[in-house]
Design a protein around this motif. Structure first.
Motif, PDB file in Angstrom:
ATOM      1  N   UNK A 118       0.835  -1.205   0.000  1.00  0.00           N
ATOM      2  CA  UNK A 118       0.000   0.000   0.000  1.00  0.00           C
ATOM      3  C   UNK A 118       0.869   1.255   0.000  1.00  0.00           C
ATOM      4  N   UNK A 119       0.768   2.010  -1.072  1.00  0.00           N
ATOM      5  CA  UNK A 119       1.440   3.306  -1.163  1.00  0.00           C
ATOM      6  C   UNK A 119       0.403   4.346  -0.751  1.00  0.00           C
ATOM      7  N   UNK A 120       0.569   4.892   0.438  1.00  0.00           N
ATOM      8  CA  UNK A 120      -0.370   5.878   0.974  1.00  0.00           C
ATOM      9  C   UNK A 120       0.100   7.250   0.512  1.00  0.00           C
ATOM     10  N   UNK A 121      -0.715   7.901  -0.299  1.00  0.00           N
ATOM     11  CA  UNK A 121      -0.356   9.218  -0.838  1.00  0.00           C
ATOM     12  C   UNK A 121      -1.246  10.274  -0.196  1.00  0.00           C
ATOM     13  N   UNK A 122      -0.604  11.198   0.494  1.00  0.00           N
ATOM     14  CA  UNK A 122      -1.304  12.309   1.127  1.00  0.00           C
ATOM     15  C   UNK A 122      -1.445  13.411   0.087  1.00  0.00           C
ATOM     16  N   UNK A 123      -2.638  13.488  -0.489  1.00  0.00           N
ATOM     17  CA  UNK A 123      -2.899  14.460  -1.551  1.00  0.00           C
ATOM     18  C   UNK A 123      -2.976  15.872  -0.985  1.00  0.00           C
ATOM     19  N   UNK A 124      -2.670  16.838  -1.835  1.00  0.00           N
ATOM     20  CA  UNK A 124      -2.706  18.262  -1.467  1.00  0.00           C
ATOM     21  C   UNK A 124      -1.864  18.529  -0.216  1.00  0.00           C
ATOM     22  N   UNK A 125      -0.707  17.894  -0.156  1.00  0.00           N
ATOM     23  CA  UNK A 125       0.164  18.033   1.024  1.00  0.00           C
ATOM     24  C   UNK A 125       0.646  19.468   1.213  1.00  0.00           C
ATOM     25  N   UNK A 126       0.646  20.240   0.154  1.00  0.00           N
ATOM     26  CA  UNK A 126       1.096  21.634   0.223  1.00  0.00           C
ATOM     27  C   UNK A 126      -0.038  22.594   0.554  1.00  0.00           C
ATOM     28  N   UNK A 127      -1.249  22.078   0.725  1.00  0.00           N
ATOM     29  CA  UNK A 127      -2.403  22.932   1.023  1.00  0.00           C
ATOM     30  C   UNK A 127      -2.669  22.884   2.528  1.00  0.00           C
TER      31      UNK A 127
END
Length: 182
Positions: free
Chosen positions: A32-41
């Motif tokens: 599982x590759x957990x991607x934290x979207x909008x990390x810069x927001x």
């Protein structure tokens, strides 16, 4: 060889549904590759928590669930990445591919996100199993943020490690302050 599966979300906040989804992906024998979207927001109603805050919450919750060893290294088959938002839908899929390890499956609770990948034959796009609250409404981070403004009841949808972090970050107060800016 394990399948690399992308689990992408904003995790605003990380809740028991997210945790169940990660465990389910790992239980299937997938990485599982957990991607934290909008990390810069950060600092908005949709994105009250910074990428690093979300990453810490996820890692500590997984550690509490015995999916990390005492040194913080994954015991289960997963990894966590922050993914910045480039605000360009036409380039977003390539940005995701370029920013993360290779993957062939995509899991997301967002039809919008899955829609970017659904016609791309390189990927299998799968919805996640949605958890419902006691009123049979779909549990999502938006409803948890709304509940957090009203009462402490939102905590019943969170892991105890997540609650500790959100309390330290004054999550409820942050939401009130953000809405005061609007």
């Amino acid at each position: 060889m394990k399948t690399n599966s992308l689990f992408i979300g904003r995790f605003q906040p990380f809740h028991i549904g997210h945790l169940a989804d990660i465990k389910s992906i790992i239980a299937k024998g997938e990485h599982c590759i957990i991607a934290i979207a909008a990390a810069n927001k950060v600092g908005t109603w949709r994105n009250p928590l910074a990428g690093a805050e979300r990453e810490n919450i996820i890692k500590e919750t997984l550690k509490a669930e015995s999916l990390l060893d005492p040194k913080g290294l994954p015991k289960g088959s997963y990894e966590v990445h922050q993914l910045i938002d480039i605000d360009d839908d036409d380039r977003w899929v390539q940005h995701v591919i370029d920013s993360l390890p290779p993957f062939s499956k995509i899991y997301s609770g967002s039809e919008y996100v899955r829609g970017f990948f659904v016609d791309d034959e390189r990927f299998e796009t799968l919805p996640i199993k949605m958890i419902h609250d006691e009123n049979d409404k779909i549990l999502c981070a938006t409803s948890i943020r709304k509940e957090a403004l009203k009462s402490e009841n939102y905590k019943k949808y969170l892991h105890s490690s997540t609650i500790g972090f959100l309390d330290e970050l004054a999550f409820r107060e942050r939401l009130v302050k953000i809405l005061g800016k609007v």
